[in-house]
Every structure is written in C-alpha cells, then in structure tokens.
Design an enzyme around this catalytic site. Structure first.
Site, PDB file in Angstrom:
ATOM      1  CG  ASP A   1      -2.161   0.905   0.920  1.00  0.00           C
ATOM      2  OD1 ASP A   1      -2.068   1.766   0.016  1.00  0.00           O
ATOM      3  OD2 ASP A   1      -3.204   0.763   1.595  1.00  0.00           O
TER       4      ASP A   1
HETATM    5  C1  BGC Z   1      -4.936   3.214  -0.158  1.00  0.00           C
HETATM    6  C2  BGC Z   1      -4.967   2.189  -1.277  1.00  0.00           C
HETATM    7  C3  BGC Z   1      -4.766   2.879  -2.587  1.00  0.00           C
HETATM    8  C4  BGC Z   1      -3.455   3.646  -2.558  1.00  0.00           C
HETATM    9  C5  BGC Z   1      -3.146   4.394  -3.821  1.00  0.00           C
HETATM   10  C6  BGC Z   1      -3.702   4.088  -0.233  1.00  0.00           C
HETATM   11  O1  BGC Z   1      -3.785   5.130   0.661  1.00  0.00           O
HETATM   12  O2  BGC Z   1      -5.009   2.568   1.083  1.00  0.00           O
HETATM   13  O3  BGC Z   1      -6.175   1.488  -1.251  1.00  0.00           O
HETATM   14  O4  BGC Z   1      -4.810   1.958  -3.630  1.00  0.00           O
HETATM   15  O5  BGC Z   1      -3.504   4.595  -1.516  1.00  0.00           O
HETATM   16  O6  BGC Z   1      -3.991   5.469  -3.985  1.00  0.00           O
END
Ligand code: BGC
Length: 743
Positions: A263
């Site tokens: 993530d």
């Molecule tokens: C989120 C993810 C997301 C990523 C990219 C993170 O803060 O938890 O679900 O895909 O950001 O935007």
C-alpha cells in the site's frame, strides 16, 4: 553513473554487427516462464532493483534498455481514478480521464449475484485498459468488522463465503483485458484509525475462517496477478513485509506466483521488505523526485539500500531475481500482452452495466405497502436530503472518481415522476470535505433547513428522504473512521420531524455502512442504497417507482446499537486498540495493540450465537413480491467424510409480480468440541420467479463446508455428528430446515 556509460556502449557496439533473431522474451508465442527467464538473464542488478520500487506516484520502471515497459497502476476499485501528478497527490488535470463510476463494492456484494461481479470486472477492466493501466488497485475484500470503519464501502461485506464467491468473477473478467487485479488490503486492514501501525492480534482460527478466505479465493480461483499489502501490522510486523503472511501463507500455502505491491507508504524496512516477500514498493515518504534531489525514488527501502545489501553479500542476488521474475511475469501478462483487447471508456454498455448492478444492489429493508410509488398516480412528491443532489463520486479517498456523467437521485426522480410532481428541500446541511474534523454547521442553519423541509412535507402526498453518510472525512472515507454510529448532521431530527408532518415517508438513505435507525419502527418504508456511481440516481428512482423490483440483500448486519456488534463488545482493547510504548512511531502515534476478542464471531455469527438480534440481519432484503419456502429434501440422511449430499428446496413466488429471491443456505454444527457459530453461509443462489412459479433450488454439501480451522494441527477439521441446514431468504429467516449426520 557517467563512468559506466562508455564500457556499456562499447560492449553493445561490439555485438551490433550480427543480425540477431528475436529474443525469446519478445516472442509472444513463447511460454511465459521461458520469456521471464530470458529477460531476467539479460538484466543487470541495477535494473532488477529499479523494478522493485516506484518511479512516480503510480508507476514503476520497466527495463528501458530492453524495451520492457513500465507498470502503470491506478485506483480502483469502483472505476479508474483520474490521473495523478508524477510526484505529488494533485490531480494532473488531464481532460481525457473522466470515467464511468461503477457501484461501490459493497453494493456489488449486495446483489448476491456472481454474474454481476463478472459484468463489473469486464466493464471496469475495459475502462482501465482504455486508460492504458496495467494494474487496477482493487478489488478490496477486507471483512466488515465494525460499522465505524471508514472504508467498508470499498469491500464486500462481513461474510467470507459471500466475499469469496463475489470476488472471483470480478478478478477473472477484469484480467481478460490484460489488466491485473491488485486484491487489497492483505490483510486485516479492518479500520482506518491508526491504520499505519495498529497491530491486530487475531487467532489463527479467525484469520483462516474469517479474514483470509476471500483473498485465497481471489488468488487461487480468480488467479489474481497482484495483491496489495495492508498498512497495519499482524504479529507485530507490518503486513507489507510480513514473513508469515507473504512467504508462508500467500506463497507457501496458496502458491501465489504474482506480485506483492505495498500500500502507498506501507514499507518500513529494507531487510524485511527484501526477505519477506515484498516485490514493488510504492508511495514511500520521499519527495518523489528521481535522481537529482537529496531524497529520491532511489532512497526507497527497495532502492539503493536494497542493492547495497546485495553488493555487500548480506542478501543473495537470488532475492532480487525472484522479485524481478514476478514483476516480469506481471508485465508479460499486462503491458506486454499482445493479445489484449483495446478497451473502451464510458460507453453505453458501461452505463448499462453500472445501472444493472445498481438495480440489483438496492436493499428494501422495510415496506408497509407504501412502495412502490406509481408514477401514473401523479402524486406530489417531496424529495428531502443532501444526498439527493450531492455528487458522491467525489471524495472518500483513493476510490474518488472523476465522472463524465452523474445521474443524481433528484434528477432521476424528476425524470421518472415528472418534473412538475417532484419538489425538493435540502433538509440539513452536510458539510464540505475537511481533513481531520467534521465541519460544524451552525444550529441556526440546520434549524431553518429542517423547518423549510417540514413545511413543504405537510403539503406533499409523499416524502422521500435521501440522506445517509457521504464521502467526507469521518464518514465513508479513507484515512479515518466514523466518530459515531448515528447519522450525522442532525438527520434523525429531520426524519422525526418529517414523520410528524407527513406519515407517508420513505427513507432511502445512501451509505456504505450500517447506522442507527431510532425511527425504524415508525417510518413505513426504508431502502438501503450504497454509492451507486454514475447511474445511481436512476437505479434508486426505478426501485422507488417499481420499474425495478428490489432484490438486494444485506452483505452486513445492521445492529440496533454499536454495543450489539461483536467488535464493540470488548471495549477499546478490541476497537480501536490501545496505544502502547512498543514499536515504531508513525503518524504521531505509538503502535497501538488491538485484540480481535470477538474472534470468529463476526457479524451475524455474533448476533446469532449470542442471541442479540440485529435490527436488520445479514442476508435480509424484501421485494415487491413475496416468496415461500417448501420442505427441503435431502439426498441422504448421512454423509461420509469423503462424500457429499444434496439438499433441494422448492421456492415459490407467492405474490403478483415477477421478482428475484436470493436463496441462502447456512450450515450449523449441532455439537462441537470447539465454539462454532450457530450457522454459517455455505451456499446461495439468486433466482427470478414469475408470479405463482415454483423452482427447486439444490445445494451440494461437501465435507469442507462442515469444517473449522483447527489451530493445533493447522488444518481444517470436521467432527462427526449432527448438522443442521438452514435455508431461507435471510440469516434470520430460514424456514426450510433439514438435519443430517456426518459419519
Ligand atoms: C490506499 C490504497 C490505494 C493507494 C493508492 C492508499 O492510501 O489505502 O487502497 O490503492 O492509496 O492510492
């Protein structure tokens, strides 16, 4: 860097005399693994390491020298997110990146129809392909543990079986476009508060029975090509480089051959990231610049520091080879896939798919007969509520979408019932998106909006209230949990006041979560609507008019109060956790410890087993017609440990119009040596029946359906004895009951 250029050019020049045949890695007909090995054999260590971390907010490098393209990623999961700047979170302001917003995944789960998942994956995949994305960051299958989780709307509800069945066709159809699914967030990212470092203490049994099955199904049955590590910790180790989760379970037990992506900002340590199964690091806290600045993409944990550990001999190069292999595999499956279709963007087919999924997702919780409203009756309808006009595709965090079109409930109501018949009052103000706090709206503003709505309600024939939550911080939004279970912005007071002014009140709230309904016994009809995207208003208006007969079923329970929910029955230790002095400091908080004390009793498993009825149970949802269940018939009374049996139950449409019923089959172990939930969902089928029609629905019972996860032997085990099958239209309404014995 400069020093290396001359030998490199000279070496290339020395071989350029001969006309080389096409290398294996560029031959689309060559077997995948041969291509991977061939490409890998041509790569330098620096090239392998470069692939393992970002080069921008949403891309990682390929191998430019070999013509191997970059990997482009995008959120996910409800449509393809607008382009983001190379180095920061700003919108890039492109003019060709508006999309179709599909219903939230919690709405998809509410359809209880795997065909809708397939339709979803296909259509969102076509948009991702057209936008030239290689990886779509979704779907999300974290289990609904508490109604306060700000991201429940992005997931598929509280039941592992439902989420497993629904996630598979999404992944399969999405990937047919040459776009990888990135199933997220692996695992136990079940709350937003302290998500960066909360340590979830969970039993193996709850992990295997509740929290892992949907990920496993996405990997093994769906064939997902990538998976996203979660922000939080398990066993005091961050999930993005968690040895047990990634090496032992994902790769060892499930045989995953794809890529683990962090993530964004989920990596915290080079050695762990290198050795514990992380492949691509994204979004770490650099200033995002490439090579000229002090703090660069090369400074990522899997950048220069990783390479240095290999050069010093501390980590073998085979570790980088393994990661590069997986990333090459991903690239051949996506960016270098010459068979993939071209995709399409906001086509009529995509709108139709979004509408069809939305139609099937709407859950009619209660109806004393006031619904449907017949447009031909020409009634004066008052629509009240901020969500009737607010664009709910904005906000919410990474699932935000820039839509080309958006049909609001108010516009759709005017279309269906005639503009002259539909008046509107806002009823309450619902604030602007603000980070870190709820916007405080002066009481005088709320009072006057409420008074205006109440005055108009007294003049109307019917009032339709369209409130709920929205995508502001501390509502259904990433980065924070809800602060309370009650509806925000004084909506309960508005609903009570409207009820007094006009008892013909339909509450049709839009939300990705359960919420308190203190007025539930008083209002004649309640509809539960999730965020349905571009076509959402149209689905709502059609469900209200009866053009669509509601067939959605709750994918999560709606407890009467928060205290009735398993995770909230054990105090702050169980949610949101308690800060401790242990561990690292991120986002200004010391690593909190959280106990999953409710263990396997999540959602209806808790309500049933503890005999605490939910206000509206998992699986509940009404129709404008009615269904009756006949006597179930078993193919045998006994089953052996390696055998199976079938149960067949006749279901009849006893009403006067066509409708769809989700026939649900739950299994309960009458007596066990361990605590088992009273019953667990093990099968379901959505069927459409004409008035008066009867259909036999059959389910096959297999030994796996009877098993629990035995921690002592680390294996699934079922115990001989009596089992009960509960079949019906909701977890709290299973009129067809049958018993059999496992020998
Ligand atoms: C989120 C993810 C997301 C990523 C990219 C993170 O803060 O938890 O679900 O895909 O950001 O935007």
């Amino acid at each position: 860097m400069k020093k290396a250029i001359f030998p490199f050019i000279l070496a290339a020049a020395a071989t350029s005399g001969a006309v080389a045949s096409t290398p294996v890695y560029l031959d689309p007909k060559a077997p995948l693994e041969d291509r991977v090995e061939d490409a890998l054999s041509r790569m330098t260590l620096d090239e392998k390491v470069a692939m393992c971390h970002a080069q921008s907010k949403f891309s990682s490098p390929g191998v430019p020298r070999l013509g191997i393209p970059e990997v482009w990623m995008s959120d996910g999961p409800h449509g393809v997110r607008a382009e983001i700047n190379w180095n920061d979170w700003g919108h890039a302001q492109w003019t060709n990146d508006s999309v179709t917003a599909f219903p939230a995944l919690t709405a998809l789960a509410a359809t209880w129809n795997p065909a809708m998942s397939a339709l979803y994956g296909k259509n969102v995949g076509e948009e991702a392909r057209y936008r030239e994305k290689d990886v779509l960051l979704g779907p999300g299958v974290n289990i609904y543990r508490t109604p306060l989780n700000g991201r429940n709307f992005e997931y598929m509800g509280e039941d592992p079986y439902l989420a497993s069945v629904m996630v598979v066709p999404y992944v399969q159809e999405l990937q047919k476009n040459g776009v990888a699914a990135c199933v997220k967030h692996f695992a136990l990212n079940n709350q937003e508060q302290w998500r960066g470092n909360v340590n979830a203490n969970v039993s193996d049994r709850a992990l295997y029975e509740i929290y892992l099955p949907a990920f496993k199904a996405a990997v093994q049955e769906g064939g997902a090509w990538s998976i996203m590590g979660a922000y939080n910790k398990i066993w005091n180790q961050h999930c993005c480089h968690n040895k047990r989760l990634l090496e032992d379970i994902l790769r060892g037990e499930w045989g995953f051959d794809g890529v683990v992506i962090t993530d964004w900002g989920g990596a915290h340590d080079t050695r762990e990231a290198a050795l514990n199964g992380l492949d691509i690091e994204m979004g770490s806290f650099t200033n995002g610049l490439t090579s000229e600045s002090e703090f660069t993409y090369d400074d990522y944990y899997l950048g220069r520091a990783f390479r240095d550990l290999i050069l010093s001999g501390e980590i073998p190069e085979s570790v980088a080879d393994d990661k590069a292999r997986r990333i090459l595999r991903l690239i051949f499956r996506t960016a270098m896939n010459t068979d993939k279709p071209f995709g399409s963007l906001h086509s009529p087919e995509h709108y139709a798919a979004a509408k069809a999924i939305g139609d099937e997702s709407i859950v009619l919780l209660k109806n004393s007969g006031i619904l449907p409203l017949d447009p031909a009756a020409g009634k004066k309808i008052l629509v009240v509520g901020d969500n009737a006009t607010r664009r709910l595709t904005d906000g919410g965090g990474s699932s935000e979408l820039k839509v080309k079109d958006y049909v609001s409930p108010l516009d759709a109501m005017r279309e269906v019932f005639g503009a002259g018949n539909v008046d509107y009052a806002r009823g309450y103000a619902a604030g602007r998106p603000m980070y870190g706090r709820e916007e405080e709206i002066p009481a005088a503003v709320q009072d006057s909006l409420r008074a205006e709505a109440v005055a108009k309600a007294a003049e109307a024939d019917v009032v339709v209230f369209v409130g709920g939550l929205n995508k502001n911080h501390f509502q259904d939004c990433e980065g924070g949990d809800r602060l309370h279970y009650e509806l925000p912005f004084g909506q309960d007071a508005v609903i009570e006041a409207l009820m007094q002014a006009n008892p013909n009140l339909v509450v049709a709230n839009i939300t990705g979560n359960a919420y308190a309904m203190p007025w539930a016994d008083k209002v004649p009809a309640i509809m539960h609507v999730s965020y349905l995207g571009t076509m959402g208003g149209a689905s709502m208006a059609d469900a209200i008019s009866g053009a669509v007969n509601p067939s959605g079923k709750m994918p999560y329970s709606i407890p009467v109060s928060l205290a009735d929910c398993g995770a909230h029955s054990f105090g702050v230790n169980a949610y949101p956790g308690v800060e401790s002095e242990e561990g690292d400091v991120l986002f200004g908080v010391c690593a909190p410890q959280e106990q999953y004390s409710e263990d396997i009793l999540v959602g209806y498993r808790w309500h049933d087993t503890k005999k605490i009825p939910a206000r509206y149970a998992f699986g509940h949802g009404l129709s404008y017609t009615t269904f009756a269940y006949g006597k179930p018939v078993l193919s045998a009374k006994e089953m052996t440990a390696d055998g199976s049996l079938t149960v067949t139950v006749p279901v009849t449409n006893t009403g006067t119009r066509e409708g769809a019923e989700v026939v649900q089959m739950y299994v309960g172990d009458d007596k066990a040596s361990v605590l088992r939930p009273r019953k667990e969902l093990k099968g379901f089928e959505k069927i459409v029946l004409a008035p008066g029609e009867t259909r036999d629905v059959s389910f096959t019972i297999t030994p796996e359906m009877l098993a629990f996860f035995d921690e002592a032997t680390h294996a699934w085990r079922s115990e001989p004895g009596a089992f009960t099958l509960f079949i019906g239209g909701a977890s709290d309404s299973t009129p067809a009951v049958a018993k059999f014995k496992l020998k």
